[in-house]
Design an enzyme around this catalytic site. Structure first.
Site, PDB file in Angstrom:
ATOM      1  N   GLU A 116      69.860 -40.329  64.593  1.00 55.14           N
ATOM      2  CA  GLU A 116      68.685 -40.195  63.710  1.00 55.14           C
ATOM      3  C   GLU A 116      68.134 -41.551  63.297  1.00 55.14           C
ATOM      4  O   GLU A 116      67.403 -41.660  62.306  1.00 55.14           O
ATOM      5  CB  GLU A 116      69.036 -39.367  62.468  1.00 55.14           C
ATOM      6  CG  GLU A 116      69.647 -38.004  62.738  1.00 55.14           C
ATOM      7  CD  GLU A 116      68.721 -37.019  63.451  1.00 55.14           C
ATOM      8  OE1 GLU A 116      67.578 -37.395  63.785  1.00 55.14           O
ATOM      9  OE2 GLU A 116      69.145 -35.883  63.683  1.00 55.14           O
ATOM     10  N   HIS A 139      71.000 -38.917  55.017  1.00 57.94           N
ATOM     11  CA  HIS A 139      70.794 -37.568  55.561  1.00 57.94           C
ATOM     12  C   HIS A 139      72.117 -36.809  55.522  1.00 57.94           C
ATOM     13  O   HIS A 139      73.168 -37.391  55.803  1.00 57.94           O
ATOM     14  CB  HIS A 139      70.280 -37.677  56.999  1.00 57.94           C
ATOM     15  CG  HIS A 139      70.352 -36.404  57.770  1.00 57.94           C
ATOM     16  ND1 HIS A 139      69.659 -35.273  57.403  1.00 57.94           N
ATOM     17  CD2 HIS A 139      71.052 -36.054  58.894  1.00 57.94           C
ATOM     18  CE1 HIS A 139      69.909 -34.304  58.272  1.00 57.94           C
ATOM     19  NE2 HIS A 139      70.758 -34.753  59.176  1.00 57.94           N
ATOM     20  N   HIS A 141      73.901 -32.377  55.259  1.00 60.58           N
ATOM     21  CA  HIS A 141      73.710 -30.936  55.491  1.00 60.58           C
ATOM     22  C   HIS A 141      74.272 -30.114  54.325  1.00 60.58           C
ATOM     23  O   HIS A 141      75.217 -29.342  54.509  1.00 60.58           O
ATOM     24  CB  HIS A 141      74.429 -30.510  56.778  1.00 60.58           C
ATOM     25  CG  HIS A 141      74.049 -31.283  58.007  1.00 60.58           C
ATOM     26  ND1 HIS A 141      74.834 -31.342  59.137  1.00 60.58           N
ATOM     27  CD2 HIS A 141      72.944 -32.025  58.301  1.00 60.58           C
ATOM     28  CE1 HIS A 141      74.244 -32.070  60.076  1.00 60.58           C
ATOM     29  NE2 HIS A 141      73.098 -32.510  59.597  1.00 60.58           N
ATOM     30  N   GLU A 169      66.898 -30.745  34.242  1.00 65.22           N
ATOM     31  CA  GLU A 169      66.632 -32.156  34.540  1.00 65.22           C
ATOM     32  C   GLU A 169      66.066 -32.414  35.939  1.00 65.22           C
ATOM     33  O   GLU A 169      65.809 -33.568  36.291  1.00 65.22           O
ATOM     34  CB  GLU A 169      67.890 -32.978  34.269  1.00 65.22           C
ATOM     35  CG  GLU A 169      68.191 -32.887  32.782  1.00 65.22           C
ATOM     36  CD  GLU A 169      69.268 -33.812  32.267  1.00 65.22           C
ATOM     37  OE1 GLU A 169      69.799 -34.609  33.047  1.00 65.22           O
ATOM     38  OE2 GLU A 169      69.551 -33.721  31.067  1.00 65.22           O
ATOM     39  N   HIS A 210      68.379 -27.245  58.794  1.00 64.54           N
ATOM     40  CA  HIS A 210      69.183 -28.385  59.243  1.00 64.54           C
ATOM     41  C   HIS A 210      69.813 -29.161  58.076  1.00 64.54           C
ATOM     42  O   HIS A 210      71.022 -29.299  58.019  1.00 64.54           O
ATOM     43  CB  HIS A 210      68.312 -29.320  60.112  1.00 64.54           C
ATOM     44  CG  HIS A 210      69.050 -30.494  60.665  1.00 64.54           C
ATOM     45  ND1 HIS A 210      68.900 -30.940  61.955  1.00 64.54           N
ATOM     46  CD2 HIS A 210      69.955 -31.329  60.102  1.00 64.54           C
ATOM     47  CE1 HIS A 210      69.694 -31.974  62.171  1.00 64.54           C
ATOM     48  NE2 HIS A 210      70.350 -32.230  61.055  1.00 64.54           N
TER      49      HIS A 210
HETATM   50  P1  13P Z   1      74.763 -38.501  64.308  1.00 63.29           P
HETATM   51  O1  13P Z   1      76.243 -38.226  64.532  1.00 63.29           O
HETATM   52  O2  13P Z   1      74.098 -39.023  65.539  1.00 63.29           O
HETATM   53  O3  13P Z   1      74.551 -39.375  63.094  1.00 63.29           O
HETATM   54  O4  13P Z   1      74.058 -37.098  64.017  1.00 63.29           O
HETATM   55  C1  13P Z   1      74.465 -36.296  62.962  1.00 63.29           C
HETATM   56  C2  13P Z   1      73.365 -35.480  62.414  1.00 63.29           C
HETATM   57  O5  13P Z   1      73.426 -35.035  61.284  1.00 63.29           O
HETATM   58  C3  13P Z   1      72.153 -35.233  63.252  1.00 63.29           C
HETATM   59  O6  13P Z   1      71.107 -34.760  62.491  1.00 63.29           O
HETATM   60 ZN    ZN Z   2      71.776 -33.695  60.684  1.00 57.39          ZN
END
Ligand code: 13P
Ligand code: ZN
Length: 270
Positions: A116, A139, A141, A169, A210
């Site tokens: 990413e 980033h 999940h 908040e 995602h």
């Molecule tokens: P990477 O292992 O390449 O960082 O990818 C993980 C991920 O969350 C892809 O969106």
């Molecule tokens: Zn991801």
């Protein structure tokens, strides 16, 4: 030269990845972080003239030419960063108008930066244009934000308002709200460009089905931003199927704006 593993930015990165894993936000290799470093602080720990190898990025980012980043590696598990930082992380300098990443340290098993990387670097460009203090793109999940993208409209105003209503908040922590992308193929320049576009108006960008992107001035603040949104999503997922008999009203949101000196996104409150 000081030991890089003792650098405050390295210690903080290791703690943050471990903490994110502990929160359940980063299963397997899920998630990635990039942290903008000052050349001066890098020079305390690394000979910036010593390039291990050059890695093509596949995009241009002239605004970031010469900038240094500490970045998680692709395919690497956040839970393992603390045990083998030099394998799971890398320090790179963007050169060649952003088209090349010169590796100065890390990715010791021959690996490279996260898949990413386009979304990260393009988001840095977008956020730095809004706020010169922005150093982090993160980033992950988180389960409840992800779950929400299956059952809630993806309309950004509605999505933001729902999150604001879930904890008092929220509007204080993310007054710009949350921007939302539809499902897109990850790891591409296209999703990178779309994310960066969304980053111009908010520090949180949901990737439907995602995960989420957050941006901020340091790792702690960016972690806290995602943590707050995820907590709100958790409350939503607990109550979504129940009749709602109380809520935080727009009038109360305006009181919060006054009390905390923030302004909710234009047009998002009645
Ligand atoms: P990477 O292992 O390449 O960082 O990818 C993980 C991920 O969350 C892809 O969106
Ligand atoms: Zn991801």
């Amino acid at each position: 030269m000081k030991d890089l593993l003792t650098a405050p930015f390295m210690v903080e990165m290791i703690r943050t990845t471990a903490n994110m894993y502990a929160h359940g936000w980063d299963e397997r290799n899920g998630g990635n972080i990039s942290l903008l470093l000052d050349e001066g602080e890098v020079r305390e720990y690394l000979d910036t003239g010593k390039v291990i190898r050059n890695i093509p990025t596949g995009f241009a980012a002239p605004e970031l030419d010469g900038r240094y980043f500490l970045v998680t590696g692709t395919g690497k598990y956040f839970k393992n960063v603390q045990y083998a930082p030099e394998v799971n992380l890398g320090v790179v300098r963007l050169t060649d108008g952003g088209q090349t990443a010169a590796l100065l340290w890390g990715y010791a098993d021959g690996g490279q930066f996260t898949s990413e990387f386009p979304a990260h670097m393009m988001s840095h460009v977008a956020r730095l244009a809004v706020d010169a203090q922005n150093r982090v793109v993160m980033h992950c999940h988180p389960a409840n934000l992800l779950a929400m993208t299956y059952v809630h409209t993806l309309d950004e105003r509605e999505f933001t308002r729902t999150l604001w209503q879930m904890c008092t908040e929220c509007i204080v922590v993310f007054p710009d709200g949350v921007n939302v992308l539809p499902w897109m193929l990850c790891g591409t320049n296209e999703i990178g460009e779309a994310t960066a576009e969304k980053m111009k108006t908010a520090r949180l960008v949901v990737w439907s089905q995602h995960g989420i992107y957050g941006a901020g001035k340091d790792l702690d603040e960016t972690f806290g931003l995602i943590e707050t949104a995820e907590k709100a999503a958790e409350i939503y997922m607990k109550i979504a199927y129940l009749p709602r008999i109380n809520t935080i009203t727009d009038e109360q949101m305006h009181l919060l704006e006054q009390r905390f000196g923030v302004k909710g996104r234009e047009g998002y409150l009645d």
